[in-house]
Write a protein that holds these residues in place. Structure first.
Motif, PDB file in Angstrom:
ATOM      1  N   PRO A 107       0.813  -1.223   0.000  1.00  8.76           N
ATOM      2  CA  PRO A 107       0.000   0.000   0.000  1.00  8.76           C
ATOM      3  C   PRO A 107       0.846   1.272   0.000  1.00  8.76           C
ATOM      4  O   PRO A 107       0.891   2.017   0.978  1.00  8.76           O
ATOM      5  CB  PRO A 107      -0.812  -0.130   1.287  1.00  8.76           C
ATOM      6  N   GLY A 108       1.510   1.518  -1.096  1.00 10.41           N
ATOM      7  CA  GLY A 108       2.379   2.687  -1.205  1.00 10.41           C
ATOM      8  C   GLY A 108       3.241   2.562  -2.439  1.00 10.41           C
ATOM      9  O   GLY A 108       2.856   1.928  -3.427  1.00 10.41           O
ATOM     10  N   LEU A 109       4.427   3.157  -2.373  1.00 10.36           N
ATOM     11  CA  LEU A 109       5.342   3.118  -3.499  1.00 10.36           C
ATOM     12  C   LEU A 109       6.336   1.971  -3.349  1.00 10.36           C
ATOM     13  O   LEU A 109       6.643   1.555  -2.230  1.00 10.36           O
ATOM     14  CB  LEU A 109       6.108   4.448  -3.597  1.00 10.36           C
ATOM     15  N   VAL A 110       6.834   1.482  -4.467  1.00 10.74           N
ATOM     16  CA  VAL A 110       7.847   0.436  -4.478  1.00 10.74           C
ATOM     17  C   VAL A 110       9.047   0.958  -5.250  1.00 10.74           C
ATOM     18  O   VAL A 110       8.916   1.403  -6.394  1.00 10.74           O
ATOM     19  CB  VAL A 110       7.329  -0.858  -5.144  1.00 10.74           C
ATOM     20  N   SER A 111      10.222   0.924  -4.611  1.00 15.05           N
ATOM     21  CA  SER A 111      11.440   1.416  -5.250  1.00 15.05           C
ATOM     22  C   SER A 111      12.504   0.324  -5.243  1.00 15.05           C
ATOM     23  O   SER A 111      13.108   0.046  -4.203  1.00 15.05           O
ATOM     24  CB  SER A 111      11.971   2.660  -4.525  1.00 15.05           C
ATOM     25  N   PRO A 112      12.761  -0.305  -6.378  1.00 12.76           N
ATOM     26  CA  PRO A 112      13.848  -1.278  -6.462  1.00 12.76           C
ATOM     27  C   PRO A 112      15.189  -0.556  -6.551  1.00 12.76           C
ATOM     28  O   PRO A 112      15.279   0.518  -7.157  1.00 12.76           O
ATOM     29  CB  PRO A 112      13.538  -2.029  -7.757  1.00 12.76           C
ATOM     30  N   LEU A 113      16.214  -1.130  -5.953  1.00 16.27           N
ATOM     31  CA  LEU A 113      17.549  -0.532  -5.976  1.00 16.27           C
ATOM     32  C   LEU A 113      18.572  -1.544  -6.470  1.00 16.27           C
ATOM     33  O   LEU A 113      18.610  -2.677  -5.997  1.00 16.27           O
ATOM     34  CB  LEU A 113      17.965  -0.058  -4.581  1.00 16.27           C
ATOM     35  N   ILE A 114      19.389  -1.122  -7.425  1.00 19.70           N
ATOM     36  CA  ILE A 114      20.525  -1.910  -7.893  1.00 19.70           C
ATOM     37  C   ILE A 114      21.749  -1.021  -7.836  1.00 19.70           C
ATOM     38  O   ILE A 114      21.718   0.122  -8.292  1.00 19.70           O
ATOM     39  CB  ILE A 114      20.315  -2.406  -9.341  1.00 19.70           C
ATOM     40  N   ASP A 115      22.825  -1.521  -7.267  1.00 19.17           N
ATOM     41  CA  ASP A 115      24.040  -0.730  -7.113  1.00 19.17           C
ATOM     42  C   ASP A 115      24.595  -0.295  -8.465  1.00 19.17           C
ATOM     43  O   ASP A 115      24.720  -1.091  -9.393  1.00 19.17           O
ATOM     44  CB  ASP A 115      25.093  -1.548  -6.368  1.00 19.17           C
ATOM     45  N   ALA A 116      24.933   0.997  -8.568  1.00 22.92           N
ATOM     46  CA  ALA A 116      25.531   1.531  -9.795  1.00 22.92           C
ATOM     47  C   ALA A 116      26.886   2.171  -9.501  1.00 22.92           C
ATOM     48  O   ALA A 116      27.433   2.881 -10.342  1.00 22.92           O
ATOM     49  CB  ALA A 116      24.596   2.554 -10.445  1.00 22.92           C
ATOM     50  N   ARG A 117      27.410   1.954  -8.280  1.00 24.28           N
ATOM     51  CA  ARG A 117      28.715   2.446  -7.848  1.00 24.28           C
ATOM     52  C   ARG A 117      28.722   3.971  -7.672  1.00 24.28           C
ATOM     53  O   ARG A 117      27.843   4.675  -8.122  1.00 24.28           O
ATOM     54  CB  ARG A 117      29.814   2.015  -8.820  1.00 24.28           C
ATOM     55  N   ARG A 118      29.749   4.434  -6.995  1.00 22.05           N
ATOM     56  CA  ARG A 118      29.941   5.873  -6.727  1.00 22.05           C
ATOM     57  C   ARG A 118      28.718   6.494  -6.064  1.00 22.05           C
ATOM     58  O   ARG A 118      28.282   7.596  -6.413  1.00 22.05           O
ATOM     59  CB  ARG A 118      30.299   6.628  -8.008  1.00 22.05           C
ATOM     60  N   ASN A 119      28.141   5.781  -5.091  1.00 24.66           N
ATOM     61  CA  ASN A 119      26.973   6.241  -4.348  1.00 24.66           C
ATOM     62  C   ASN A 119      25.740   6.427  -5.220  1.00 24.66           C
ATOM     63  O   ASN A 119      24.793   7.134  -4.851  1.00 24.66           O
ATOM     64  CB  ASN A 119      27.275   7.557  -3.616  1.00 24.66           C
ATOM     65  N   GLN A 120      25.760   5.787  -6.391  1.00 28.60           N
ATOM     66  CA  GLN A 120      24.621   5.860  -7.297  1.00 28.60           C
ATOM     67  C   GLN A 120      23.863   4.536  -7.306  1.00 28.60           C
ATOM     68  O   GLN A 120      24.401   3.491  -6.950  1.00 28.60           O
ATOM     69  CB  GLN A 120      25.084   6.173  -8.726  1.00 28.60           C
TER      70      GLN A 120
END
Length: 236
Positions: A107-120
Motif C-alpha cells: 500500500p504505497g510506493l515500491v522502489s527497487p535498488l541496484i548498485d551503480a557504484r559511486r553512491n549511485q
C-alpha cells in the motif's frame, strides 16, 4: 503460449518456463559465478526436465537492464540468438520492473535498488497497489545519486517499500531521510523471481523481432566512456 524467461542482469541467474496457466519450472541462483558459462546448461536442463523441446517455445522474455553491463549483455545476446534461430518473438522486460514485482500489493510506493557504484543506484518507482497483476510504473528507469533519489521520494509523502539486495547496506541513509515511511522487503523478497518476467511480458509486454531488442544500461559502460574520451581528444 509457452514462454521462456531469462535474467542475468545482476549476480542472480534466473530462468523460468511457463505455458498458458502454469509455471513449468524455475531456476534461480544467487552466487558470483560466470553467467556466460552457466546460462545455456541451465536453460537446457530446465527444458529437458519439463519435457520441452526448443521447437515448443512460442516466445522468449529477457531482462534488458539496467544492471551489470556484462550480465545484461550475456542475457540479451543469448535470448536474441535463441529467438532468431527459432523465429519467435522476444519480449524485453526492465530489470527494475522485475525486482519491483516483489512489492505487488504493497500500500504505497515500491522502489527497487541496484548498485551503480559511486553512491549511485539504478532505480525507478512503482505503485504497489494495482488492479492488474503487475506493479504500475510511475517513473522511468534511471541512474541517480541515492541521496538525491531519497529526497525526491521524501516529497511524495507516501510509504516506500525498498526491494533489492543492495538495500541493506543503504538502510541507515534511507531511514535517516525517510524515517518510518521507509519499509524494507523481507530477506526472501529481495531476490527477484524469473517467473515475474513472464507475468510482466504477458501483461504489458510488446513482442519484438530479435534484432530490435537491445540492452538498456541507463548509462554508457566504462569502456565506452573511455573510448569516447579518446575519440574526443583526437578530434581536438
Amino acid at each position: 503460449m509457452k514462454m521462456l524467461a531469462i535474467d542475468t542482469s545482476t549476480h542472480v541467474l534466473g530462468i523460468a518456463l511457463a505455458d498458458e496457466q502454469k509455471i513449468l519450472g524455475e531456476y534461480t541462483t544467487n552466487i558470483r559465478k560466470n553467467h556466460s558459462i552457466r546460462l545455456m546448461p541451465a536453460v537446457e536442463s530446465l527444458m529437458k526436465e519439463s519435457g520441452t523441446a526448443p521447437g515448443d517455445l512460442e516466445a522468449i522474455a529477457v531482462t534488458t537492464g539496467p544492471g551489470s553491463y556484462t550480465g545484461v549483455r550475456i542475457g540479451v545476446t543469448t535470448a536474441k540468438s535463441m529467438a532468431w534461430a527459432l523465429n519467435i518473438p522476444l519480449y524485453p522486460v526492465s530489470t527494475l520492473q522485475m525486482f519491483a514485482q516483489n512489492g505487488l500489493g504493497f500500500p504505497g510506493l515500491v522502489s527497487p535498488l541496484i548498485d551503480a557504484r559511486r553512491n549511485q543506484v539504478y532505480t525507478a518507482v512503482f505503485s504497489g497497489e494495482t488492479t492488474k497483476n503487475i506493479v504500475e510504473r510511475q517513473a522511468d528507469d534511471q541512474i541517480i545519486l541515492l541521496s538525491e533519489w531519497l529526497g525526491m521520494l521524501d516529497q511524495r509523502q507516501e510509504n516506500v517499500l525498498f526491494v533489492g539486495e543492495d538495500t541493506d547496506t543503504r538502510r541507515p541513509l534511507i531511514q535517516e531521510q525517510l524515517g518510518s515511511r521507509a519499509v524494507f522487503a523481507d530477506w526472501a523478497e529481495q531476490t527477484p523471481r524469473p517467473a515475474e518476467i513472464i507475468r510482466v511480458a504477458r501483461t504489458i509486454g510488446e513482442p519484438r523481432e530479435a534484432h530490435a531488442v537491445v540492452p538498456e544500461y541507463a548509462q554508457l559502460a566504462e569502456a565506452e566512456k573511455n573510448w569516447q574520451k579518446t575519440q574526443s581528444g583526437r578530434s581536438e
